[in-house]
Design an enzyme around this catalytic site. Structure first.
Site, PDB file in Angstrom:
ATOM      1  N   ARG A  86      52.538  38.856  50.000  1.00 47.10           N
ATOM      2  CA  ARG A  86      52.777  37.664  50.820  1.00 47.10           C
ATOM      3  C   ARG A  86      54.215  37.176  50.855  1.00 47.10           C
ATOM      4  O   ARG A  86      54.540  36.300  51.640  1.00 47.10           O
ATOM      5  CB  ARG A  86      51.857  36.538  50.345  1.00 47.10           C
ATOM      6  CG  ARG A  86      50.406  36.790  50.682  1.00 47.10           C
ATOM      7  CD  ARG A  86      49.486  35.816  49.990  1.00 47.10           C
ATOM      8  NE  ARG A  86      49.406  36.118  48.568  1.00 47.10           N
ATOM      9  CZ  ARG A  86      48.508  35.602  47.740  1.00 47.10           C
ATOM     10  NH1 ARG A  86      47.625  34.728  48.175  1.00 47.10           N
ATOM     11  NH2 ARG A  86      48.493  35.931  46.466  1.00 47.10           N
TER      12      ARG A  86
ATOM     13  N   ARG B 203      52.864  44.636  43.086  1.00 45.86           N
ATOM     14  CA  ARG B 203      52.558  43.815  44.270  1.00 45.86           C
ATOM     15  C   ARG B 203      53.694  43.835  45.294  1.00 45.86           C
ATOM     16  O   ARG B 203      53.959  42.816  45.951  1.00 45.86           O
ATOM     17  CB  ARG B 203      52.290  42.354  43.883  1.00 45.86           C
ATOM     18  CG  ARG B 203      51.043  42.132  43.090  1.00 45.86           C
ATOM     19  CD  ARG B 203      49.878  41.824  44.018  1.00 45.86           C
ATOM     20  NE  ARG B 203      48.676  41.621  43.239  1.00 45.86           N
ATOM     21  CZ  ARG B 203      48.187  40.422  42.923  1.00 45.86           C
ATOM     22  NH1 ARG B 203      48.762  39.333  43.347  1.00 45.86           N
ATOM     23  NH2 ARG B 203      47.102  40.337  42.212  1.00 45.86           N
TER      24      ARG B 203
ATOM     25  N   TYR C 161      36.121  39.514  35.778  1.00 44.97           N
ATOM     26  CA  TYR C 161      35.817  38.951  37.105  1.00 44.97           C
ATOM     27  C   TYR C 161      34.319  39.029  37.409  1.00 44.97           C
ATOM     28  O   TYR C 161      33.738  38.122  37.999  1.00 44.97           O
ATOM     29  CB  TYR C 161      36.608  39.699  38.191  1.00 44.97           C
ATOM     30  CG  TYR C 161      38.089  39.384  38.156  1.00 44.97           C
ATOM     31  CD1 TYR C 161      38.588  38.227  38.758  1.00 44.97           C
ATOM     32  CD2 TYR C 161      38.989  40.216  37.498  1.00 44.97           C
ATOM     33  CE1 TYR C 161      39.940  37.931  38.722  1.00 44.97           C
ATOM     34  CE2 TYR C 161      40.347  39.926  37.450  1.00 44.97           C
ATOM     35  CZ  TYR C 161      40.810  38.783  38.060  1.00 44.97           C
ATOM     36  OH  TYR C 161      42.145  38.482  38.014  1.00 44.97           O
TER      37      TYR C 161
ATOM     38  N   ASP D 197      42.841  46.703  46.211  1.00 39.35           N
ATOM     39  CA  ASP D 197      42.694  45.721  45.148  1.00 39.35           C
ATOM     40  C   ASP D 197      41.845  46.319  44.044  1.00 39.35           C
ATOM     41  O   ASP D 197      41.045  47.217  44.301  1.00 39.35           O
ATOM     42  CB  ASP D 197      42.035  44.442  45.677  1.00 39.35           C
ATOM     43  CG  ASP D 197      42.282  43.289  44.721  1.00 39.35           C
ATOM     44  OD1 ASP D 197      43.382  42.730  44.738  1.00 39.35           O
ATOM     45  OD2 ASP D 197      41.386  42.994  43.905  1.00 39.35           O
TER      46      ASP D 197
ATOM     47  N   ARG E  60      48.298  41.082  57.922  1.00 34.98           N
ATOM     48  CA  ARG E  60      47.046  40.532  57.397  1.00 34.98           C
ATOM     49  C   ARG E  60      46.371  39.666  58.457  1.00 34.98           C
ATOM     50  O   ARG E  60      45.151  39.715  58.624  1.00 34.98           O
ATOM     51  CB  ARG E  60      47.292  39.731  56.122  1.00 34.98           C
ATOM     52  CG  ARG E  60      45.993  39.342  55.440  1.00 34.98           C
ATOM     53  CD  ARG E  60      46.201  38.422  54.273  1.00 34.98           C
ATOM     54  NE  ARG E  60      46.844  37.183  54.685  1.00 34.98           N
ATOM     55  CZ  ARG E  60      47.132  36.186  53.873  1.00 34.98           C
ATOM     56  NH1 ARG E  60      46.869  36.282  52.579  1.00 34.98           N
ATOM     57  NH2 ARG E  60      47.703  35.101  54.329  1.00 34.98           N
TER      58      ARG E  60
HETATM   59  O1  CP3 Z   1      51.125  46.359  44.035  1.00 34.55           O
HETATM   60  C1  CP3 Z   1      50.805  46.485  45.238  1.00 34.55           C
HETATM   61  O2  CP3 Z   1      51.574  46.210  46.178  1.00 34.55           O
HETATM   62  C2  CP3 Z   1      49.437  47.075  45.560  1.00 34.55           C
HETATM   63  C3  CP3 Z   1      48.394  46.179  45.850  1.00 34.55           C
HETATM   64  C4  CP3 Z   1      47.621  45.403  44.781  1.00 34.55           C
HETATM   65  C5  CP3 Z   1      46.966  44.199  45.114  1.00 34.55           C
HETATM   66  N1  CP3 Z   1      46.223  43.798  44.046  1.00 34.55           N
HETATM   67  C6  CP3 Z   1      47.048  43.542  46.424  1.00 34.55           C
HETATM   68  C7  CP3 Z   1      46.646  42.136  46.532  1.00 34.55           C
HETATM   69  C8  CP3 Z   1      47.325  45.672  43.444  1.00 34.55           C
HETATM   70  C9  CP3 Z   1      47.815  46.819  42.563  1.00 34.55           C
HETATM   71  C10 CP3 Z   1      46.422  44.659  42.997  1.00 34.55           C
HETATM   72  C11 CP3 Z   1      45.828  44.625  41.654  1.00 34.55           C
HETATM   73  C12 CP3 Z   1      45.086  43.435  41.208  1.00 34.55           C
HETATM   74  N2  CP3 Z   1      44.224  42.635  41.921  1.00 34.55           N
HETATM   75  C13 CP3 Z   1      45.068  42.971  39.878  1.00 34.55           C
HETATM   76  C14 CP3 Z   1      45.774  43.631  38.728  1.00 34.55           C
HETATM   77  C15 CP3 Z   1      47.236  43.412  38.746  1.00 34.55           C
HETATM   78  C16 CP3 Z   1      47.640  42.016  38.450  1.00 34.55           C
HETATM   79  O3  CP3 Z   1      48.223  41.385  39.352  1.00 34.55           O
HETATM   80  O4  CP3 Z   1      47.447  41.589  37.328  1.00 34.55           O
HETATM   81  C17 CP3 Z   1      44.225  41.844  39.827  1.00 34.55           C
HETATM   82  C18 CP3 Z   1      43.918  41.007  38.600  1.00 34.55           C
HETATM   83  C19 CP3 Z   1      43.681  41.658  41.112  1.00 34.55           C
HETATM   84  C20 CP3 Z   1      42.667  40.639  41.546  1.00 34.55           C
HETATM   85  C21 CP3 Z   1      43.210  39.787  42.606  1.00 34.55           C
HETATM   86  N3  CP3 Z   1      43.368  40.191  43.907  1.00 34.55           N
HETATM   87  C22 CP3 Z   1      43.750  38.482  42.493  1.00 34.55           C
HETATM   88  C23 CP3 Z   1      43.761  37.654  41.226  1.00 34.55           C
HETATM   89  C24 CP3 Z   1      44.264  38.141  43.754  1.00 34.55           C
HETATM   90  C25 CP3 Z   1      45.038  36.893  44.141  1.00 34.55           C
HETATM   91  C26 CP3 Z   1      44.250  35.879  44.860  1.00 34.55           C
HETATM   92  C27 CP3 Z   1      45.184  34.853  45.478  1.00 34.55           C
HETATM   93  O5  CP3 Z   1      44.829  34.369  46.560  1.00 34.55           O
HETATM   94  O6  CP3 Z   1      46.246  34.558  44.917  1.00 34.55           O
HETATM   95  C28 CP3 Z   1      44.018  39.225  44.620  1.00 34.55           C
HETATM   96  C29 CP3 Z   1      44.362  39.314  46.052  1.00 34.55           C
HETATM   97  C30 CP3 Z   1      45.474  40.242  46.385  1.00 34.55           C
HETATM   98  N4  CP3 Z   1      45.525  41.534  45.993  1.00 34.55           N
HETATM   99  C31 CP3 Z   1      46.584  39.961  47.217  1.00 34.55           C
HETATM  100  C32 CP3 Z   1      47.328  41.145  47.322  1.00 34.55           C
HETATM  101  C33 CP3 Z   1      48.563  41.381  48.152  1.00 34.55           C
HETATM  102  C34 CP3 Z   1      46.876  38.646  47.917  1.00 34.55           C
HETATM  103  C35 CP3 Z   1      45.798  38.388  48.924  1.00 34.55           C
HETATM  104  C36 CP3 Z   1      46.278  37.917  50.263  1.00 34.55           C
HETATM  105  O7  CP3 Z   1      47.008  38.651  50.960  1.00 34.55           O
HETATM  106  O8  CP3 Z   1      45.881  36.810  50.626  1.00 34.55           O
END
Ligand code: CP3
Length: 354
Positions: free
Chosen positions: A31, A27, A154, A77, A40
């Site tokens: 944020r 990640r 999910y 994602d 974003r």
């Molecule tokens: O690593 C990186 O920089 C690449 C981008 C990446 C994202 N998600 C961006 C993201 C990667 C590799 C993921 C994988 C992902 N997404 C996983 C597996 C890895 C892990 O963290 O266990 C999972 C379970 C998800 C599903 C998901 N997407 C969740 C649970 C969330 C968070 C929701 C929240 O509001 O907290 C996301 C959203 C997400 N994916 C964000 C980012 C930067 C944040 C969203 C935002 O910008 O508001």
């Protein structure tokens, strides 16, 4: 690699010699960076950012401008795949991901299409091509997908879950239905990751964030089995280059031997395992990625540096270590602490490669 200015990350995954230990952060585009929040906002929301290849490329590159990272990871994602299957992904502020049409029974599973990666997921492939062009060989690009089990949690729960009661009800009461779903997901992920590789991803990682919620037997049957199918179905070589594959099961420390036996190149470790013990167990078969607790980045830089040294020492001398956090970076971490972390890995690891 002649077309890559820095190939440490790929070399370490293949357990080849490097000058210093490569490092990236799960990640790393996210944020905790104010410039990410600005882009974003420009896109409107998170999914619009993912669907815009130019802006997805921009946020992929943002952490590389700040820090001496050894790899870029595609900004996207894991839930793009279920979205492309028609489940209707949306993000509720403060509540995480949600699906309008969760999968609840055999009829729902039978109706699910296997997405064509260059059609419904074409925006991801466009992002990969754009990022590769803009990186211009500075560092390798990592592609990724969720594991079938993690995606299914999910899809069946309808969003994030803590206890996984809905999918476990399916697992125990209707296991054949879950197997059909997982098999369809494995086929979708093979197509999706192979398309990322063809579009330019130089290594791929499978995120099994929720495999650790299963018993050992159920992990093998419902998660590892399908990751193994994916490893077998991936393009392991593209344009005469090995494409390394990393498997990451959060909470999977007990099952690393079985994971290594899939034939993957590397295992991602969370912070609950001791990397020296893991190296003794599987270090002759796979490279290891990890494994600092992401919350350590709240500590002052001197404490972060001490922890980096401890983990480098635990892994010890020699090849096959990619430094990373044990899970994604938290959104309220001070960006300078991430910089101290990355610099410490490079500075302190040199003696371990002499
Ligand atoms: O690593 C990186 O920089 C690449 C981008 C990446 C994202 N998600 C961006 C993201 C990667 C590799 C993921 C994988 C992902 N997404 C996983 C597996 C890895 C892990 O963290 O266990 C999972 C379970 C998800 C599903 C998901 N997407 C969740 C649970 C969330 C968070 C929701 C929240 O509001 O907290 C996301 C959203 C997400 N994916 C964000 C980012 C930067 C944040 C969203 C935002 O910008 O508001």
């Amino acid at each position: 690699m002649p077309d890559l200015k820095n190939d440490r990350y790929l070399r370490a995954l293949l357990r080849q010699p490097v000058d210093v230990t490569p490092v990236w952060m799960m990640r790393q585009a996210g944020r905790y960076l104010p410039e990410y929040k600005a882009t974003r906002a420009q896109a409107g929301d998170f999914m619009s950012l993912c669907r815009n290849p130019e802006l997805a490329c921009e946020v992929t590159l943002q952490p590389l401008r700040r820090y001496a990272l050894d790899a870029a990871i595609l900004f996207s994602d894991i839930l793009t795949v279920p979205d492309a299957m028609g489940l209707g992904l949306y993000f509720e502020t403060g509540e995480g991901p949600r699906f309008t049409h969760p999968v609840r029974n055999a009829t729902d599973v039978a109706r699910l299409p296997i997405p064509d990666p260059e059609q419904e997921l074409g925006y991801v492939m466009d992002a990969v091509r754009t990022i590769r062009r803009e990186l211009a060989g500075a560092v390798p690009l990592i592609g990724f997908s969720g594991s079938p089990w993690t995606l299914a949690t999910y899809m069946v729960e309808g969003g994030s879950s803590k206890a996984f009661t809905v999918i476990k009800k399916m697992l125990f009461a209707e296991p054949q239905t879950l197997h059909l779903l997982l098999d369809k997901l494995a086929d979708s992920v093979i197509l999706y990751l192979n398309a990322q590789i063809k579009a330019g991803a130089q290594s791929v990682m499978i995120f099994d964030t929720w495999g650790g919620a299963l018993s050992g037997r159920d992990y093998r049957e419902f998660s590892l089995h399908y990751m193994h199918k994916i490893v077998d179905g991936l393009l392991r070589e593209h344009e005469a280059r090995r494409v390394p594959v990393t498997l990451f099961t959060k909470g999977g420390g007990q099952w690393l031997e079985a994971m290594a036996a899939t034939g993957c190149d590397a295992l991602g470790l969370d912070w609950t395992t001791d990397i020296s013990e893991v190296r003794a167990r599987v270090g002759d078969k796979v490279a290891l990625q990890g494994n600092m607790d992401p919350s350590m980045l709240y500590a002052p830089p001197a404490r972060i540096e001490q922890e980096v040294e401890t983990i480098l020492t635990a892994f010890g001398q020699g090849n096959g270590h990619v430094f990373n956090l044990g899970h994604g970076i938290h959104q309220d971490v001070p960006p300078e602490h991430a910089g101290a972390f990355v610099d410490a890995v490079h500075r302190l690891s040199r003696p371990f490669h002499q």
